[in-house]
Motif scaffolding. Structure first.
Motif, short mmCIF file in Angstrom:
data_model
loop_
_atom_site.label_atom_id
_atom_site.label_comp_id
_atom_site.label_asym_id
_atom_site.label_seq_id
_atom_site.Cartn_x
_atom_site.Cartn_y
_atom_site.Cartn_z
N GLN A 91 -10.20 3.58 -12.39
CA GLN A 91 -11.29 4.46 -12.82
C GLN A 91 -10.64 5.82 -13.34
N TYR A 92 -9.69 6.22 -12.45
CA TYR A 92 -9.43 7.71 -12.54
C TYR A 92 -7.66 7.83 -12.78
N LYS A 93 -7.15 6.76 -12.85
CA LYS A 93 -5.73 6.84 -12.91
C LYS A 93 -5.18 7.53 -11.85
N VAL A 94 -5.39 7.50 -10.80
CA VAL A 94 -4.91 8.15 -9.56
C VAL A 94 -4.52 7.11 -8.33
N PHE A 95 -3.30 7.44 -7.85
CA PHE A 95 -2.75 6.89 -6.58
C PHE A 95 -2.61 7.98 -5.63
N GLY A 96 -3.40 7.88 -4.68
CA GLY A 96 -3.50 9.08 -3.61
C GLY A 96 -3.89 10.23 -4.20
N ILE A 137 -17.88 -7.15 -10.42
CA ILE A 137 -18.39 -6.46 -11.64
C ILE A 137 -18.01 -5.05 -11.66
N VAL A 138 -18.00 -4.25 -10.50
CA VAL A 138 -17.70 -2.88 -10.51
C VAL A 138 -16.27 -2.74 -11.31
N THR A 139 -15.33 -3.58 -10.74
CA THR A 139 -14.30 -3.39 -11.31
C THR A 139 -14.03 -3.91 -12.85
N TRP A 140 -14.64 -5.02 -13.00
CA TRP A 140 -14.82 -5.15 -14.51
C TRP A 140 -15.22 -4.21 -15.59
N GLU A 182 -0.06 -8.62 -13.39
CA GLU A 182 -0.34 -9.44 -12.18
C GLU A 182 -1.36 -8.61 -11.33
N ILE A 183 -2.07 -7.63 -11.80
CA ILE A 183 -2.79 -6.43 -11.15
C ILE A 183 -4.06 -7.28 -10.38
N ASN A 184 -4.37 -8.66 -10.68
CA ASN A 184 -5.44 -9.26 -9.96
C ASN A 184 -4.90 -10.00 -8.81
N CYS A 185 -3.44 -9.88 -8.59
CA CYS A 185 -2.65 -10.49 -7.51
C CYS A 185 -2.43 -9.62 -6.06
N VAL A 186 -2.92 -8.23 -6.40
CA VAL A 186 -2.57 -7.37 -5.37
C VAL A 186 -2.91 -7.76 -3.93
N SER A 187 -2.11 -7.27 -2.85
CA SER A 187 -2.57 -7.82 -1.51
C SER A 187 -4.01 -7.08 -1.18
N GLU A 188 -4.62 -7.47 -0.03
CA GLU A 188 -5.83 -7.19 0.22
C GLU A 188 -6.09 -5.71 0.72
N THR A 189 -4.82 -5.22 1.20
CA THR A 189 -4.87 -3.91 1.58
C THR A 189 -4.74 -2.67 0.35
N LEU A 190 -4.19 -3.17 -0.63
CA LEU A 190 -4.14 -2.36 -1.78
C LEU A 190 -5.31 -2.51 -2.79
N ALA A 191 -6.29 -3.62 -2.40
CA ALA A 191 -7.21 -3.93 -3.55
C ALA A 191 -7.94 -2.60 -3.50
N PRO A 192 -8.49 -2.07 -2.59
CA PRO A 192 -9.64 -0.86 -2.74
C PRO A 192 -8.89 0.49 -3.69
N ILE A 193 -7.53 0.42 -3.39
CA ILE A 193 -6.85 1.67 -3.74
C ILE A 193 -6.84 1.18 -5.40
N MET A 194 -6.74 0.08 -5.93
CA MET A 194 -6.61 -0.21 -7.48
C MET A 194 -7.85 0.01 -8.08
N LEU A 195 -9.12 0.04 -7.30
CA LEU A 195 -10.31 0.46 -7.93
C LEU A 195 -10.38 1.89 -8.36
N ARG A 201 0.88 -1.24 -0.03
CA ARG A 201 -0.21 0.10 -0.02
C ARG A 201 1.05 1.41 0.05
N GLN A 202 1.90 1.12 0.88
CA GLN A 202 2.68 2.53 0.72
C GLN A 202 3.48 2.75 -0.53
N SER A 203 4.00 1.69 -1.00
CA SER A 203 4.84 1.85 -2.19
C SER A 203 4.12 2.44 -3.42
N ALA A 204 2.75 1.86 -3.48
CA ALA A 204 1.78 2.22 -4.48
C ALA A 204 1.16 3.74 -4.49
N LEU A 205 0.58 3.87 -2.91
CA LEU A 205 -0.13 4.85 -2.51
C LEU A 205 0.93 6.05 -2.42
#
Length: 507
Positions: free
Chosen positions: A139-144, A172-175, A122-135, A71-75
């Motif tokens: 959609q918006y191409k935004v990290f943080g 479905i929301v992600t797809w 491997e975007i569908n293998c992200v950690s549980e803490t990172l999953a909400p951020i990926m959504l 989460r820290q390195s991505a966000l």
């Protein structure tokens, strides 16, 4: 779909996303540019086609495997910012720039590429803490608080859950925020790539006979058993290096890359036969027109698999020489253009050698930028390295020459000698191709083997361009029903005889 069709789908999407309106803005807003999701089994070339796309489209490429990110390195890391709202002071939690986003900006700064591809594997293998951020990101191409720069397209990839236990199923929301492309392994498509990227001929010949061995994933009592396209390509590189260093290629080596006991054993047996045929048939003698009657007799009486191996050995010899010729030819075309510039600008330089040194600097700089942007193809790398080497040699030739006309005369003489060597090299390669056909006509008559030779020469980018440029009567005789030659005439008309005295506008 196969990986070739997937590649075209991705290129088309990128072309559409890069389209601008009459005001210079991207016609499709960033929020509507759905990230591409390339779904397919491991090792079929998902990452490889991204490198090809970046090279072919002339854009930057930045790749990340999301399994390596927290989460820290991505966000980004949190910090306290002081804000003033309506006259009141507040402490607010914000985030530093994401490592991923900052890397995009660094690539832009270092290479000058303002458009590119951010490839997240491997975007569908992200950690549980990172999953909400990926959504939010999808959609918006935004990290943080930081967004992917305009002009950068997001392409993602992942494996189906049956291949990877770490896969998280998207909802479905992600797809509904992704442009999904499903692809499957396809040997015929991979072979087209393999032929043009130098995969060892023993591998493609074996797989021509045993196509079912190209890609296999099985569950056994001992665990997963698998063979992938990546495994074959990596094995090819090791076989080439082992042969170069005189090391034995055995089943122990092969099983390290083909992790299926049956396939690794069968390929090891075939490779042994291939090496024996290589020794027995003395292919170089065939290509030089010195085949003995014993060789003719053995080839006529050989079984089809042995004949196919012999055809592959001959093609390997011819295509190797042809590729060398075409690399030299393409290098000389670029050198011609550089020396035309030299001719017209040399009188403006304080010293003639300074102009050549400036050209060397420009080529090296452009090559470094392309390499940093991950869009420098192996072919372009080799051509540019050869070009620099020749320019450096010519710079040494005129190092002490102060007269512009004399300096040009020296480099032109060197150029003309190189062109003469290139033409001699091309004639030798052309004779090898002709001798391959003559041998095959005598041994195989109008059998399937000659059809294979014609098909393989047409599919190989280097041999196809060589034939179009330098010709081969035997090829056209056996390929008279195809329009290959006519289709290429208009293209090749632009590639005239190498002449640096000719005005650049004529080329």
């Amino acid at each position: 779909m196969n990986i070739k069709k997937a590649k075209e789908q991705i290129k088309n999407a990128i072309t559409a996303y890069f389209t601008k309106d009459e005001y210079g803005n991207y016609a499709l807003p960033v929020e509507r540019q759905r990230p591409v999701f390339l779904m397919g089994p491991p090792g079929i070339g998902k990452t490889a086609i991204m490198e090809q796309i970046a090279s072919e489209m002339g854009v930057g490429l930045l790749s990340y495997s999301m399994t390596h990110h927290t989460r820290q390195s991505a966000l980004g890391l949190p910090f306290i910012a002081h804000k003033n709202y309506c006259g009141q002071e507040y402490d607010v939690s914000e985030y530093t720039m994401s490592e991923i986003i900052s890397s995009v900006y660094e690539l832009m700064e270092n290479t000058g590429y303002k458009e590119g591809i951010l490839f997240l594997d491997e975007i569908n293998c992200v950690s549980e803490t990172l999953a909400p951020i990926m959504l939010q990101f999808l959609q918006y191409k935004v990290f943080g608080r930081h967004r992917v720069p305009d002009g950068w397209i997001v392409v993602t990839a992942g494996n189906p859950p049956e291949y990877n236990n770490s896969v998280r199923e998207f909802d479905i929301v992600t797809w509904d925020r992704l442009k999904r492309i499903d692809c499957e392994p396809d040997y015929s498509v991979w072979k087209e790539y393999a032929v043009n990227s130098g995969v060892h001929i023993a591998i493609t010949t074996y797989l021509d006979i045993r196509k079912s061995d190209f890609y296999r994933v099985e569950n056994t009592a001992e665990g997963k058993s698998f063979v992938t396209a990546r495994g074959w390509e990596d094995l090819s590189k090791m076989i080439i290096l082992y042969e170069k260093n005189g090391l034995e290629v055995d089943e122990d080596l092969i099983s390290q890359y083909l992790q299926n006991k049956t396939i690794s054993k069968e390929f090891a047996a075939y490779y042994g036969l291939y090496r024996r045929y290589q020794s027995d048939y003395q292919v170089r003698d065939i290509l030089e027109g010195r085949a003995t009657e014993e060789i003719y007799k053995r080839a006529k009486n050989a079984r089809f698999d042995e004949r196919l191996s012999l055809v592959s050995l001959m093609l390997d010899g011819v295509n190797g020489d042809v590729k060398d010729v075409m690399l030299v030819t393409m290098t000389m075309e670029q050198l011609r253009d550089k020396l035309r510039q030299f001719k017209y600008k040399v009188t403006e330089a304080e010293k003639p050698v300074d102009l050549l040194n400036e050209m060397i600097k420009d080529v090296n700089s452009s090559m470094a930028s392309s390499k940093h942007a991950n869009n420098l193809s192996e072919t372009d790398y080799k051509i540019n390295k050869r070009l620099v080497s020749i320019l450096e040699e010519e710079a040494r030739l005129i190092a002490d020459e102060g007269d512009a006309k004399e300096a040009f005369a020296i480099v032109k003489k060197d150029f003309d000698e190189r062109v003469a060597d290139m033409r001699e090299m091309a004639q030798k390669a052309k004779s090898y191709m002709s001798n391959m056909f003559k041998f095959s006509e005598k041994v195989f008559a109008d059998g399937q083997e000659i059809l294979i030779i014609v098909t393989e020469l047409t599919a190989n980018l280097f041999s196809a361009r060589f034939i179009s440029r330098y010709g081969c009567d035997e090829y056209f005789k056996h390929n008279k029903d195809l329009l290959f030659y006519e289709r290429n005439q208009e293209i090749e008309q632009a590639i005239k005889e190498l002449d640096i005295d000719e005005d650049a506008s004529d080329n």
